[in-house]
Design a protein around this motif. Structure first.
Motif, PDB file in Angstrom:
ATOM      1  N   TYR A 203       0.832  -1.194   0.000  1.00  0.00           N
ATOM      2  CA  TYR A 203       0.000   0.000   0.000  1.00  0.00           C
ATOM      3  C   TYR A 203       0.874   1.255   0.000  1.00  0.00           C
ATOM      4  N   THR A 204       0.814   1.966  -1.101  1.00  0.00           N
ATOM      5  CA  THR A 204       1.651   3.142  -1.331  1.00  0.00           C
ATOM      6  C   THR A 204       1.023   4.410  -0.778  1.00  0.00           C
ATOM      7  N   ALA A 205      -0.296   4.510  -0.895  1.00  0.00           N
ATOM      8  CA  ALA A 205      -1.006   5.712  -0.458  1.00  0.00           C
ATOM      9  C   ALA A 205      -2.478   5.391  -0.299  1.00  0.00           C
ATOM     10  N   ALA A 206      -3.140   6.193   0.514  1.00  0.00           N
ATOM     11  CA  ALA A 206      -4.600   6.167   0.599  1.00  0.00           C
ATOM     12  C   ALA A 206      -5.102   7.562   0.247  1.00  0.00           C
ATOM     13  N   ILE A 207      -6.152   7.615  -0.559  1.00  0.00           N
ATOM     14  CA  ILE A 207      -6.751   8.901  -0.930  1.00  0.00           C
ATOM     15  C   ILE A 207      -8.195   8.889  -0.472  1.00  0.00           C
ATOM     16  N   ASN A 208      -8.489   9.703   0.516  1.00  0.00           N
ATOM     17  CA  ASN A 208      -9.849   9.850   1.008  1.00  0.00           C
ATOM     18  C   ASN A 208     -10.553  10.918   0.184  1.00  0.00           C
ATOM     19  N   ALA A 209     -11.883  10.852   0.131  1.00  0.00           N
ATOM     20  CA  ALA A 209     -12.632  11.792  -0.710  1.00  0.00           C
ATOM     21  C   ALA A 209     -13.704  12.523   0.084  1.00  0.00           C
ATOM     22  N   ASP A 210     -13.363  12.892   1.323  1.00  0.00           N
ATOM     23  CA  ASP A 210     -14.324  13.633   2.143  1.00  0.00           C
ATOM     24  C   ASP A 210     -14.372  15.093   1.704  1.00  0.00           C
ATOM     25  N   PHE A 211     -15.438  15.773   2.119  1.00  0.00           N
ATOM     26  CA  PHE A 211     -15.715  17.107   1.592  1.00  0.00           C
ATOM     27  C   PHE A 211     -14.770  18.168   2.134  1.00  0.00           C
ATOM     28  N   VAL A 212     -14.625  19.244   1.369  1.00  0.00           N
ATOM     29  CA  VAL A 212     -13.867  20.419   1.794  1.00  0.00           C
ATOM     30  C   VAL A 212     -14.755  21.649   1.658  1.00  0.00           C
ATOM     31  N   SER A 213     -14.511  22.618   2.529  1.00  0.00           N
ATOM     32  CA  SER A 213     -15.309  23.847   2.551  1.00  0.00           C
ATOM     33  C   SER A 213     -14.403  25.042   2.800  1.00  0.00           C
ATOM     34  N   PRO A 214     -14.878  26.243   2.498  1.00  0.00           N
ATOM     35  CA  PRO A 214     -14.056  27.436   2.740  1.00  0.00           C
ATOM     36  C   PRO A 214     -13.924  27.732   4.225  1.00  0.00           C
ATOM     37  N   ASP A 215     -12.851  28.442   4.577  1.00  0.00           N
ATOM     38  CA  ASP A 215     -12.650  28.868   5.968  1.00  0.00           C
ATOM     39  C   ASP A 215     -13.619  29.974   6.360  1.00  0.00           C
ATOM     40  N   ASN A 216     -13.963  30.826   5.406  1.00  0.00           N
ATOM     41  CA  ASN A 216     -14.850  31.943   5.665  1.00  0.00           C
ATOM     42  C   ASN A 216     -15.519  32.335   4.354  1.00  0.00           C
ATOM     43  N   LYS A 217     -16.431  33.275   4.384  1.00  0.00           N
ATOM     44  CA  LYS A 217     -17.226  33.603   3.210  1.00  0.00           C
ATOM     45  C   LYS A 217     -16.407  34.217   2.077  1.00  0.00           C
ATOM     46  N   ASN A 218     -15.230  34.716   2.400  1.00  0.00           N
ATOM     47  CA  ASN A 218     -14.382  35.320   1.365  1.00  0.00           C
ATOM     48  C   ASN A 218     -13.281  34.384   0.868  1.00  0.00           C
ATOM     49  N   ASP A 219     -13.275  33.161   1.368  1.00  0.00           N
ATOM     50  CA  ASP A 219     -12.220  32.199   1.031  1.00  0.00           C
ATOM     51  C   ASP A 219     -12.583  31.478  -0.261  1.00  0.00           C
ATOM     52  N   GLU A 220     -11.780  31.669  -1.295  1.00  0.00           N
ATOM     53  CA  GLU A 220     -12.043  31.046  -2.600  1.00  0.00           C
ATOM     54  C   GLU A 220     -11.197  29.787  -2.829  1.00  0.00           C
ATOM     55  N   ASN A 221     -10.380  29.423  -1.861  1.00  0.00           N
ATOM     56  CA  ASN A 221      -9.509  28.263  -2.033  1.00  0.00           C
ATOM     57  C   ASN A 221     -10.282  26.952  -2.014  1.00  0.00           C
ATOM     58  N   ARG A 222      -9.768  25.975  -2.764  1.00  0.00           N
ATOM     59  CA  ARG A 222     -10.234  24.592  -2.692  1.00  0.00           C
ATOM     60  C   ARG A 222      -9.070  23.809  -2.074  1.00  0.00           C
ATOM     61  N   TYR A 223      -9.322  23.169  -0.962  1.00  0.00           N
ATOM     62  CA  TYR A 223      -8.225  22.609  -0.180  1.00  0.00           C
ATOM     63  C   TYR A 223      -8.020  21.119  -0.417  1.00  0.00           C
ATOM     64  N   ILE A 224      -6.767  20.732  -0.475  1.00  0.00           N
ATOM     65  CA  ILE A 224      -6.344  19.342  -0.425  1.00  0.00           C
ATOM     66  C   ILE A 224      -5.617  19.175   0.910  1.00  0.00           C
ATOM     67  N   TYR A 225      -5.882  18.082   1.609  1.00  0.00           N
ATOM     68  CA  TYR A 225      -5.291  17.906   2.929  1.00  0.00           C
ATOM     69  C   TYR A 225      -4.372  16.691   2.971  1.00  0.00           C
ATOM     70  N   LYS A 226      -3.244  16.858   3.643  1.00  0.00           N
ATOM     71  CA  LYS A 226      -2.359  15.731   3.935  1.00  0.00           C
ATOM     72  C   LYS A 226      -2.425  15.506   5.442  1.00  0.00           C
ATOM     73  N   GLY A 227      -2.815  14.324   5.855  1.00  0.00           N
ATOM     74  CA  GLY A 227      -3.010  14.084   7.273  1.00  0.00           C
ATOM     75  C   GLY A 227      -4.347  14.604   7.751  1.00  0.00           C
TER      76      GLY A 227
END
Length: 548
Positions: free
Chosen positions: A197-221
């Motif tokens: 097993y080289t890696a696991a990729i989870n596909a849970d949802f991501v949301s902005p930090d605040n109403k002005n946050d336009e980033n789409r986040y990828i998380y490690k850990g």
């Protein structure tokens, strides 16, 4: 770039149509439906042993995970990437009169046109690029991405020099029976098929930090989650003579004032910070109304960690509990003295001093003083509690502490600190473990290639900020840290048990690439289709290609 939007939309709606609310028969129904779907594909008709419907273990409910794998034909590599996501959702009580439409986006969105909506929700509803409904964001569109990629690679195994393992697990929203049960199958396949097993990729949802946050986040850990619990004893008194006793609810209130929303108890690591703890339940243990103050009460708190260990949290909270006890007694002294002054009486003082114990300290003391008689009594008491199937792990632990307290020779008011529920371990990717650097290189390259195809920034962060099943495929805590969890959970190995060493054996570098949206667990739960249905599967596919 794969043109996958239409397929993603179809898969998402199909998954949503089964109301797989956690701890209901819907979890079983969706797993069976998903298993039938995957089994009908040509690859799995030819390789039926490559897909399984696996019942959870040590679970009071009948429910299932679905696991499948595709072996690549491009080379002979045994490397494997796990694609994971949960099938269950929270309930639909918040939908009120629209509950029957919660799992059918087209009907729901038509009805929502007549609702009073926020400006943001109204814009999204009318845009044609957002899909609404229970589970659309958390996380059936994420499972749909994994399902799409499983089907793609089943049709194109020649593109893989390695293997894809698909996992759709149940019970993420409550007790993680799904992922914990799936570990045994993953480890069995590791032996049977030689998977590395080289890696696991989870596909849970991501949301902005605040109403002005336009980033789409990828998380490690991912964040770790604990449930520190406090059993608090007082000194009973008639309410007509309140200063002759000590109300444990008074201490509990000061404890909550001290702990809830306290940023000093936010864990900071790599420039990121957890939200502070907050109380999830606070109640006394009086069985019914009387005019006596309560003898005992309890309170437990949500507690997120990035770098602190469970042992560190106990140490910090013991200090907070002592401080809260001191503050409560100081306030009591001040008020009692003022009361005496008003009545023209001499203030007699109060007899109590702050006393705080961690559960293991109390248990060790009672074993030293009472030996086998205490141990056999508590074993029998726990067995009797197990007969009550309605008793959850949290109240089980509280009742065990309450029973143990009866054996204490010194019954002066005390706070006892323990853990009463599942510890979801933190996962911190430092680049030091095998495979972490390779996974991060693949992720950053995939983002760099995908960025020109999407209008918003795609940003990598260190910790997924919500509870997720990522916690059960890798582990950052040492054995001593985990020992603090098992030693201080009164229900350990009776009502509650987790094989953390099994997680350590698997220990796969894990990241989260999931759908983007807003209002998960709320009536207006919704996902942006361009990112979730186009970018997410293509980004995930590129990471897989770079790894395999």
């Amino acid at each position: 770039m794969l043109a996958c939007r239409d397929d993603m939309l179809a898969f998402t709606k199909q998954l949503m149509q089964t109301a797989s609310i956690v701890n209901t028969n819907g979890e079983k129904a969706l797993a069976e439906s998903l298993y039938s779907m995957i089994s009908s594909w040509s690859y799995f008709k030819n390789n039926p042993a490559n897909v399984v419907l696996a019942q959870t273990t040590a679970d009071e409910l009948e429910r299932y995970n679905v696991l499948a794998f595709v072996k690549g034909t491009k080379g002979t590599s045994k490397r494997a990437v796990i694609l994971m996501g949960h099938l269950d959702t929270v309930g639909v009580g918040d939908f009120n009169s629209l509950q029957d439409q919660a799992f059918f986006p087209d009907q729901l969105m038509e009805s929502l046109k007549e609702d009073r909506l926020t400006a943001s929700a109204r814009t999204h509803l009318e845009s044609g690029d957002w899909l609404f409904g229970r589970g659309v964001l958390d996380m059936k569109s994420g499972v749909a991405s994994n399902l799409y990629l499983l089907k793609y690679f089943a049709e194109h195994p020649e593109e893989l020099d390695g293997n894809i393992v698909f996992l759709a697990e149940c019970d993420e929203e409550d007790s993680s029976h799904g992922i914990l049960s799936a570990l045994e199958i993953l480890k069995r396949w590791e032996k049977e098929h030689g998977f590395s097993y080289t890696a696991a990729i989870n596909a849970d949802f991501v949301s902005p930090d605040n109403k002005n946050d336009e980033n789409r986040y990828i998380y490690k850990g991912t964040v770790g989650k604990l449930l520190p619990t406090f059993f608090i004893t007082g000194a009973e008194t008639h309410v007509g003579s309140p200063f002759e006793g000590l109300d444990p609810n008074f201490i509990a209130s000061e404890l909550t004032r001290q702990i809830s929303y306290n940023p000093e108890l936010s864990d900071e690591a790599h420039g990121e910070m957890t939200v502070p703890p907050v109380s999830l339940k606070q109640a006394d243990l009086k069985p019914s109304y009387t005019v006596q103050t309560a003898l005992s009460t309890f309170v437990y708190y949500n507690f997120f960690i990035y770098s602190w260990s469970p042992k560190t949290v106990l140490d910090k909270l013991k200090k907070q509990a002592y401080l809260a006890f001191e503050n409560a007694l100081s306030t009591l002294e001040d008020r009692y003295e003022k009361y005496c002054t008003i009545r023209g009486e001499t203030y007699p003082g109060i007899p109590w001093k702050p006393k705080v114990l961690i559960y293991k300290e109390m248990e060790d003391m009672l074993i030293r003083e009472n030996g086998e008689s205490f141990q056999s009594h508590m074993a029998a008491f726990k067995d009797s509690l197990l007969q009550d199937k309605q008793l959850d792990t949290r109240m089980f632990a509280v009742k065990v502490v309450e029973e143990a307290w009866k054996w204490m020779e010194d019954k002066s008011p005390t706070i006892i600190l323990f853990y009463s529920s599942l510890y979801s371990p933190r996962v911190e990717m430092t680049g030091e473990k095998p495979g972490e650097k390779e996974l991060m290189r693949a992720l950053h390259q995939a983002i760099e290639e995908m960025t020109p195809m999407y209008e918003h920034p795609i940003v990598v962060r260190n910790f997924f900020p919500h509870i997720s099943d990522m916690s059960f495929v890798a582990i950052s805590d040492g054995e001593e840290d985990i020992q603090a969890v098992s030693d201080n959970n009164p229900g350990w190995e009776t009502k509650h048990y987790v094989n953390y060493e099994g997680i350590r054996e698997l220990d796969v570098p894990v990241i989260n690439i999931g759908p983007y949206g807003l209002d998960a667990h709320k009536k207006l739960e919704r996902t942006e289709m361009t990112y979730s249905f186009e970018i997410v599967p293509n980004l995930t596919k590129r990471v897989i290609q770079l790894l395999l």
